[in-house]
Design a protein around this motif. Structure first.
Motif, mmCIF file in Angstrom:
data_model
loop_
_atom_site.group_PDB
_atom_site.id
_atom_site.type_symbol
_atom_site.label_atom_id
_atom_site.label_comp_id
_atom_site.label_asym_id
_atom_site.label_seq_id
_atom_site.Cartn_x
_atom_site.Cartn_y
_atom_site.Cartn_z
ATOM 1 N N LEU A 281 0.823 -1.208 0.000
ATOM 2 C CA LEU A 281 0.000 0.000 0.000
ATOM 3 C C LEU A 281 0.857 1.257 0.000
ATOM 4 C CD1 LEU A 281 -2.908 -0.725 2.500
ATOM 5 C CD2 LEU A 281 -2.985 -0.667 0.012
ATOM 6 N N GLY A 282 0.350 2.284 -0.673
ATOM 7 C CA GLY A 282 1.040 3.553 -0.696
ATOM 8 C C GLY A 282 0.070 4.705 -0.546
ATOM 9 N N GLY A 283 0.617 5.919 -0.616
ATOM 10 C CA GLY A 283 -0.200 7.108 -0.451
ATOM 11 C C GLY A 283 -0.193 7.571 0.994
ATOM 12 N N HIS A 284 -0.760 8.758 1.209
ATOM 13 C CA HIS A 284 -0.745 9.334 2.550
ATOM 14 C C HIS A 284 -1.890 8.817 3.414
ATOM 15 C CE1 HIS A 284 -0.008 12.187 5.736
ATOM 16 N NE2 HIS A 284 -1.257 12.617 5.665
ATOM 17 N N CYS A 285 -2.923 8.223 2.812
ATOM 18 C CA CYS A 285 -4.137 7.921 3.573
ATOM 19 C C CYS A 285 -4.243 6.466 4.032
ATOM 20 C CB CYS A 285 -5.368 8.282 2.751
ATOM 21 S SG CYS A 285 -5.523 10.051 2.437
ATOM 22 N N ILE A 286 -4.362 5.552 3.094
ATOM 23 C CA ILE A 286 -4.720 4.173 3.441
ATOM 24 C C ILE A 286 -3.680 3.492 4.336
ATOM 25 C CG2 ILE A 286 -5.333 1.912 2.522
ATOM 26 C CD1 ILE A 286 -6.504 3.289 0.121
ATOM 27 N N PRO A 287 -2.370 3.682 4.109
ATOM 28 C CA PRO A 287 -1.412 3.022 5.010
ATOM 29 C C PRO A 287 -1.323 3.679 6.385
ATOM 30 C CG PRO A 287 -0.408 3.625 2.894
ATOM 31 C CD PRO A 287 -1.699 4.367 3.003
ATOM 32 N N ILE A 288 -1.820 4.918 6.517
ATOM 33 C CA ILE A 288 -1.606 5.696 7.736
ATOM 34 C C ILE A 288 -2.862 5.825 8.587
ATOM 35 C CG2 ILE A 288 -1.047 8.021 8.580
ATOM 36 C CD1 ILE A 288 0.932 8.255 6.263
ATOM 37 N N ASP A 289 -3.999 6.116 7.956
ATOM 38 C CA ASP A 289 -5.223 6.428 8.705
ATOM 39 C C ASP A 289 -5.663 5.339 9.674
ATOM 40 O OD1 ASP A 289 -5.089 8.735 7.323
ATOM 41 O OD2 ASP A 289 -6.859 8.390 6.076
ATOM 42 N N PRO A 290 -5.561 4.049 9.315
ATOM 43 C CA PRO A 290 -5.970 3.023 10.287
ATOM 44 C C PRO A 290 -5.215 3.090 11.606
ATOM 45 C CG PRO A 290 -5.824 2.063 8.104
ATOM 46 C CD PRO A 290 -5.244 3.444 8.003
ATOM 47 N N PHE A 291 -3.966 3.576 11.577
ATOM 48 C CA PHE A 291 -3.203 3.701 12.813
ATOM 49 C C PHE A 291 -3.779 4.800 13.706
ATOM 50 C CE2 PHE A 291 -0.011 1.577 10.136
ATOM 51 C CZ PHE A 291 0.400 0.568 10.996
ATOM 52 N N TYR A 292 -4.371 5.820 13.101
ATOM 53 C CA TYR A 292 -5.047 6.859 13.881
ATOM 54 C C TYR A 292 -6.226 6.259 14.638
ATOM 55 C CZ TYR A 292 -2.620 11.105 12.414
ATOM 56 O OH TYR A 292 -1.680 12.095 12.258
ATOM 57 N N LEU A 293 -6.962 5.377 13.972
ATOM 58 C CA LEU A 293 -8.125 4.759 14.608
ATOM 59 C C LEU A 293 -7.704 3.766 15.685
ATOM 60 C CD1 LEU A 293 -11.118 4.363 14.865
ATOM 61 C CD2 LEU A 293 -11.060 2.860 12.862
ATOM 62 N N SER A 294 -6.726 2.935 15.386
ATOM 63 C CA SER A 294 -6.298 1.941 16.382
ATOM 64 C C SER A 294 -5.664 2.617 17.589
ATOM 65 C CB SER A 294 -5.312 0.944 15.743
ATOM 66 O OG SER A 294 -4.152 1.606 15.264
ATOM 67 N N TRP A 295 -4.947 3.730 17.372
ATOM 68 C CA TRP A 295 -4.347 4.471 18.488
ATOM 69 C C TRP A 295 -5.430 5.061 19.379
ATOM 70 C CZ3 TRP A 295 -4.629 9.681 19.876
ATOM 71 C CH2 TRP A 295 -3.718 10.106 20.839
ATOM 72 N N LYS A 296 -6.439 5.664 18.789
ATOM 73 C CA LYS A 296 -7.514 6.266 19.571
ATOM 74 C C LYS A 296 -8.331 5.205 20.297
ATOM 75 C CE LYS A 296 -9.936 9.852 20.940
ATOM 76 N NZ LYS A 296 -9.332 10.893 21.812
ATOM 77 N N ALA A 297 -8.513 4.047 19.673
ATOM 78 C CA ALA A 297 -9.309 2.978 20.291
ATOM 79 C C ALA A 297 -8.690 2.509 21.609
ATOM 80 C CB ALA A 297 -9.459 1.801 19.327
ATOM 81 N N LYS A 298 -7.363 2.567 21.706
ATOM 82 C CA LYS A 298 -6.697 2.129 22.937
ATOM 83 C C LYS A 298 -7.091 2.998 24.128
ATOM 84 C CE LYS A 298 -2.601 0.000 20.817
ATOM 85 N NZ LYS A 298 -2.965 0.147 19.407
ATOM 86 N N GLU A 299 -7.464 4.240 23.854
ATOM 87 C CA GLU A 299 -7.930 5.119 24.921
ATOM 88 C C GLU A 299 -9.191 4.572 25.587
ATOM 89 O OE1 GLU A 299 -9.876 9.557 25.062
ATOM 90 O OE2 GLU A 299 -8.074 9.295 23.837
ATOM 91 N N TYR A 300 -9.908 3.757 24.828
ATOM 92 C CA TYR A 300 -11.151 3.150 25.324
ATOM 93 C C TYR A 300 -10.959 1.670 25.646
ATOM 94 C CZ TYR A 300 -13.138 7.489 23.588
ATOM 95 O OH TYR A 300 -13.409 8.819 23.368
ATOM 96 N N ASP A 301 -9.695 1.288 25.892
ATOM 97 C CA ASP A 301 -9.348 -0.097 26.248
ATOM 98 C C ASP A 301 -9.822 -1.101 25.204
ATOM 99 O OD1 ASP A 301 -8.096 0.607 28.658
ATOM 100 O OD2 ASP A 301 -10.029 0.711 29.682
ATOM 101 N N TYR A 302 -9.686 -0.719 23.922
ATOM 102 C CA TYR A 302 -10.026 -1.657 22.855
ATOM 103 C C TYR A 302 -8.859 -1.752 21.887
ATOM 104 C CZ TYR A 302 -12.437 -4.238 19.277
ATOM 105 O OH TYR A 302 -12.790 -5.216 18.389
ATOM 106 N N TYR A 303 -8.517 -2.961 21.526
ATOM 107 C CA TYR A 303 -7.416 -3.201 20.616
ATOM 108 C C TYR A 303 -7.971 -3.692 19.284
ATOM 109 C CZ TYR A 303 -4.438 -2.463 24.618
ATOM 110 O OH TYR A 303 -3.817 -1.887 25.696
ATOM 111 N N THR A 304 -7.681 -2.953 18.244
ATOM 112 C CA THR A 304 -8.268 -3.214 16.923
ATOM 113 C C THR A 304 -7.508 -4.333 16.222
ATOM 114 O OG1 THR A 304 -6.871 -1.462 16.037
ATOM 115 C CG2 THR A 304 -9.122 -0.867 16.653
#
Length: 448
Positions: A281-304
């Motif tokens: 995968l390449g580009g600024h979005c698809i390889p990167i954006d999921p990490f934003y979601l998984s990082w934020k999910a940890k704040e709610y004690d959930y691991y994606t």
């Protein structure tokens, strides 16, 4: 599409800004003149607004002011027209924000070395706006980010001025939906999602986009919803591409064509959507954006688990490609070390000049480590530097094709003469199924 009609709100400041938006007297600023910001600035100018673009790169500012385009999705003539008629200009002077009615923030949101969100550009932009914030201003964040950024990061910075969000100024999040190289959908005709901090903020922001774009404007209840839906869009693609890549790994072991499997599955008229494997995968979005979601999910004690597993699969594809190259060369009694390999395409997708996070670069790096002599061609990227080494695109000639040990198609640009490539090359490894229409010399082609 019916013209968007904003509701009259119980806020005279908002109503005055809505009036300015509707009669095109509102002055608009766009912070960040990259792949998202420049197309948005041009569209707003073409729609009849006076637009000022802000960027920290003097080169970009100079090119805009000269009417010189550097973004593939911007129409050259539209940029020249917007500049020549005085509707668009660019500057590095953020003091001009104080004279604007609307500011849109379109800056990068990268990951740091630990793959955690880096909001430096967003915070810096918000601080620059805050220094010049005034009553009656609308601020819209378009940079892709995790849920809560607009309200938890941007809003406090702006309210530190003493002005109150939703009463004195208005703040919303509206995710960019830019697909570089897409010939059908662009900024202007892609539906827009808008979520304001308050309902009044949403109405003001929706009024803006309905007067600029040709698409529908979809209002959501909060910035968090808008922020999360954008992450979901790209995570959806990430996960499904990972599934296609994993299928390719299985098919490789089974001796089955993954492309034939997907083509057969695509005949089902319901319940299936085709995604395709590739070198990564390449580009600024698809390889990167999921990490934003998984990082934020940890704040709610959930691991994606699914999201993180998909990232592992996609990140490993360049290594799989190099392994396949090793096996192909081995059949011809040639080692990786010393073999000359021609890489076709270093952009992350076809027909664009963007090489951010391109898997081709990872493939090249891995091959260089094994001692291969790597050369490349890309009609959109004449030169680049990788690990301190400068690479220059070489012309694809019959002589070149016949002289290399292997041709590897990593980006399926439409301009390539695949008939000539297959005819002249001794062997072709096609990671994109670009040669699917070629009928001659099929024995010289190996697909991912």
């Amino acid at each position: 599409m019916d013209k968007y009609k904003p509701e009259i709100v119980a806020n005279s400041v908002a109503n005055e800004l809505i009036r300015k938006i509707q009669d095109k007297s509102a002055r608009i600023g766009v912070i960040g003149l990259g792949y998202v910001g420049l197309p948005l600035a041009v569209d707003k100018a073409i729609a009849g607004y006076e637009v000022i673009g802000f960027d920290i790169q003097q080169r970009r500012v100079d090119m805009v002011n000269q009417g010189v385009n550097y973004i593939g999705d911007v129409v050259d003539e539209e940029l020249r027209q917007a500049v020549s008629n005085g509707r668009l200009r660019a500057t590095t002077d953020y003091d001009e924000i104080k004279n604007l009615d609307i500011v849109t923030i379109c800056v990068p949101t990268p990951l740091d070395k630990n793959k955690q969100p880096d909001l430096t550009f967003i915070r810096n932009s918000a601080q620059e706006v805050a220094k010049r914030l005034h009553a009656g201003m609308l601020v819209v964040l378009e940079s892709t980010t995790y849920p809560g950024t607009t309200e938890e990061e941007v809003k406090p910075i702006l309210e530190s001025t003493g002005l109150k969000c939703g009463t004195d100024f208005f703040l919303a999040f509206s995710p960019e939906r830019v697909d570089p190289g897409n010939k059908l959908y662009n900024v202007k005709n892609t539906p827009k999602v808008v979520g304001g901090v308050t309902s009044v903020c949403t109405k003001v922001a929706a009024t803006l986009y309905s007067n600029v774009l040709e698409s529908d404007v979809f209002e959501v209840s909060s910035p968090k919803v808008a922020e999360l839906e954008k992450l979901y869009e790209n995570t959806f693609r990430n996960v499904n591409i990972a599934l296609a890549n994993e299928l390719a790994l299985i098919c490789d072991r089974m001796g089955i064509s993954v492309w034939e499997v997907i083509e057969a599955a695509s005949t089902k008229p319901y319940g299936f959507m085709a995604f395709y494997p590739g070198p990564g995968l390449g580009g600024h979005c698809i390889p990167i954006d999921p990490f934003y979601l998984s990082w934020k999910a940890k704040e709610y004690d959930y691991y994606t688990k699914m999201i993180e597993t998909s990232a592992v699969i996609n990140d490993a594809m360049p290594e799989f490609v190099v392994d396949r190259i090793y096996r192909i060369l081995n059949r011809f009694k040639k080692p990786l070390n010393g073999s000359t390999i021609l890489i076709l395409g270093v952009a992350y997708k076809k027909d664009i000049d963007d090489m951010r996070e391109s898997p081709a670069l990872k493939v090249i790096s891995l091959l260089e480590k094994e001692g291969s002599h790597v050369i490349y061609n890309d009609p959109y990227i004449p030169t680049f530097t990788l690990a301190g080494k400068v690479y220059n695109s070489v012309p694809v000639t019959a002589e070149l094709l016949s002289g290399v040990d292997l041709v590897v198609i990593t980006t399926d640009h439409s301009s390539y003469d695949y008939d000539l490539i297959v005819e002249r090359a001794s062997y072709v490894f096609d990671t994109r199924n670009a040669t699917r229409e070629i009928e001659h010399d099929r024995e010289k082609i190996e697909l991912l």
